[in-house]
Write an enzyme that holds these catalytic residues in place. Structure first.
Site, PDB file in Angstrom:
ATOM      1  N   LYS A 170     -29.279   5.377  26.365  1.00  0.00           N
ATOM      2  CA  LYS A 170     -28.587   6.644  26.587  1.00  0.00           C
ATOM      3  C   LYS A 170     -28.127   7.195  25.228  1.00  0.00           C
ATOM      4  CE  LYS A 170     -27.880   5.824  31.420  1.00  0.00           C
ATOM      5  NZ  LYS A 170     -27.399   4.759  32.302  1.00  0.00           N
TER       6      LYS A 170
ATOM      7  N   SER B 179     -21.415   6.696  36.567  1.00  0.00           N
ATOM      8  CA  SER B 179     -22.480   7.620  36.188  1.00  0.00           C
ATOM      9  C   SER B 179     -22.542   8.861  37.066  1.00  0.00           C
ATOM     10  CB  SER B 179     -23.822   6.893  36.216  1.00  0.00           C
ATOM     11  OG  SER B 179     -24.017   6.257  37.459  1.00  0.00           O
TER      12      SER B 179
ATOM     13  N   HIS C 222     -22.749   4.204  30.228  1.00  0.00           N
ATOM     14  CA  HIS C 222     -22.393   5.583  29.860  1.00  0.00           C
ATOM     15  C   HIS C 222     -21.207   5.639  28.909  1.00  0.00           C
ATOM     16  CE1 HIS C 222     -25.095   8.122  32.188  1.00  0.00           C
ATOM     17  NE2 HIS C 222     -25.049   7.201  33.136  1.00  0.00           N
TER      18      HIS C 222
HETATM   19  C1  LIG Z   1     -28.272   3.937  33.179  1.00  0.00           C
HETATM   20  C2  LIG Z   1     -27.412   2.830  33.650  1.00  0.00           C
HETATM   21  C3  LIG Z   1     -27.864   1.517  33.590  1.00  0.00           C
HETATM   22  C4  LIG Z   1     -29.267   1.174  33.204  1.00  0.00           C
HETATM   23  O1  LIG Z   1     -29.509   1.349  31.830  1.00  0.00           O
HETATM   24  P1  LIG Z   1     -31.017   1.491  31.320  1.00  0.00           P
HETATM   25  O2  LIG Z   1     -30.933   1.092  29.903  1.00  0.00           O
HETATM   26  O3  LIG Z   1     -31.417   2.913  31.539  1.00  0.00           O
HETATM   27  O4  LIG Z   1     -31.843   0.550  32.136  1.00  0.00           O
HETATM   28  C5  LIG Z   1     -26.990   0.503  33.955  1.00  0.00           C
HETATM   29  N1  LIG Z   1     -25.731   0.781  34.366  1.00  0.00           N
HETATM   30  C6  LIG Z   1     -25.266   2.044  34.437  1.00  0.00           C
HETATM   31  C7  LIG Z   1     -23.870   2.294  34.885  1.00  0.00           C
HETATM   32  C8  LIG Z   1     -26.098   3.114  34.095  1.00  0.00           C
HETATM   33  O5  LIG Z   1     -25.643   4.357  34.189  1.00  0.00           O
END
Ligand SMILES: *Cc1c(COP(=O)(O)O)cnc(C)c1O
Length: 406
Positions: free
Chosen positions: A247, A188, A216
């Site tokens: 996302k 990320s 992602h």
């Molecule tokens: C954003 C993210 C999460 C968490 O996801 P949410 O649905 O926002 O709780 C988990 N792992 C990674 C790599 C992320 O970027």
């Protein structure tokens, strides 16, 4: 009655910590979105080109998701009323799990309240204290927390370093515990892709469990956004695939895909599943609609990648350090602009905002000391004109702050 506003002496360490952040120049105030998430939107009363959201495909406000949420609310109300195992499993929750399992070409799927709880709840429940977790050094915080909760022994391998991972596997090979290899599909903060295919081969060779966090990568990588396993053609080699619905999918939630046994086990043992209430029906309905759009409107993903290629090339041509030297170059819609110091990074981000571009400054402890960056994220919804305007602003502000040669 006294109000609870003032900090009492027993909480003075918090004030001291905040003071420290202010001195380092990394204290921030939350930016407040005045309208809806979009390529151009209004934060704190200022209209900006948005390079900060994870709304990769513009689904946060797609009319079909909106309509699905409204219809589900009218039919089923606003809340599920219980945790899944007590009385809170609605028909629509099951439909979503079946839809995702079919999309990902796996036996079964379980949906959690968020990607964070999916990771933390899964890692902590499938391993115990005699087991080993081999984890990429840049894996997401939710994986780290899940690993700690499991009490398993945590072995960190260098970022994307498959050979280092194998060395560790050899070191622990004679230990009786189970081994789990875990990597983000897309990282990320750097936007690079995890070596999912090669790690899966290692897992096979050493009899380890293979797990990938595709937060992602969901809706971004692979055919119709099926994720990193599809991207690498590693179907059948990854035991646990985590994804997010928060996302690219545009709503909220996380999921785990795998065998029927894995999912049934998580139904019985994953603590966020057992002890926290399920999604409102509107969220499940929105997500169902989103998976239909991934199949029906592939042009969104094509636009996302076309915008990404263009923006990256322009940033590189302008002389920005987008991570090609000290870290592996970004290969996805996430492009970091490396600055180095936390203070300069936060100043750059603030100046960009004043000039009409929203790009988040990210400093220690989210990224290592000296690796602070302004992170940009492209979406399918940015127009060429908006991208050019953002580039022009990035260059102008960077030159003014002496971050680029004039
Ligand atoms: C954003 C993210 C999460 C968490 O996801 P949410 O649905 O926002 O709780 C988990 N792992 C990674 C790599 C992320 O970027």
């Amino acid at each position: 009655m006294t109000t609870a506003t003032a900090t009492r002496p027993q909480m003075a360490h918090l004030t001291a910590a905040l003071e420290d952040l202010r001195e380092r120049g990394t204290f921030f105030k939350l930016r407040v979105l005045d309208d809806q998430q979009g390529p151009v939107c209004r934060y704190d009363g200022r209209e900006v080109i948005n390079l900060a959201s994870n709304n990769y495909l513009g689904l946060c406000n797609h009319p079909k998701l909106r309509e699905a949420a409204i219809r589900a609310t009218e039919r089923y109300g606003v809340g599920s009323g219980a945790v899944r195992t007590i009385a809170g499993t609605m028909r629509i929750h099951m439909e979503l799990e079946e839809k995702i399992a079919a999309f990902k070409n796996v036996e079964a799927c379980v949906v959690f309240q968020s990607g964070f709880t999916a990771n933390a709840g899964t890692v902590s429940s499938i391993l115990g204290k005699d087991d080993f977790i081999l984890s990429d050094e840049l894996n997401h915080a939710s994986i780290i927390d899940g690993a700690r909760l499991s009490k398993a022994k945590i072995k960190v391998f260098r970022h994307k370093d498959v050979a280092h991972c194998e060395e560790i596997l050899q070191e622990v090979a004679s230990e009786p515990g189970r081994k789990l290899i875990i990597t983000d599909g897309v990282f990320s903060m750097d936007g690079d892709i995890g070596p999912v295919g090669d790690l899966a081969v290692l897992a096979e060779k050493y009899g380890a469990i293979m797990m990938v966090d595709d937060a992602h990568a969901s809706g971004v990588l692979g055919r119709n956004g099926r994720g990193s396993v599809d991207h690498f053609g590693a179907h059948g080699m990854v035991d646990v695939q985590v994804g997010t619905l928060s996302k690219a999918i545009g709503a909220l939630g996380g999921y785990v895909c795998g065998s029927r046994d894995l999912i049934d086990y998580l139904y019985h043992r994953a603590r966020p599943f057992l002890f926290s209430t399920s999604h409102p029906p509107s969220v499940a309905a929105s997500c169902l609609a989103a998976f239909e759009i991934l199949e029906d409107e592939p042009e969104r993903i094509e636009r996302l990648w076309a915008n990404t290629r263009y923006f990256k090339q322009q940033l590189t041509d302008a002389g920005f350090d987008v991570g090609g030297r000290s870290t592996p170059a970004s290969e996805t819609p996430i492009t970091p602009i490396l600055i180095g110091g936390g203070r300069e990074t936060m100043e750059f981000s603030r100046a960009l905002f004043e000039a009409g571009v929203m790009a988040t400054g990210i400093a220690f402890p989210t990224v290592p000391e000296g690796k602070a960056r302004v992170r940009t994220i492209m979406t399918s919804e940015h127009t060429r004109e908006q991208i050019d305007r953002a580039l022009e602003t990035l260059v102008r502000v960077a030159k003014r702050l002496d971050l680029l040669a004039a």
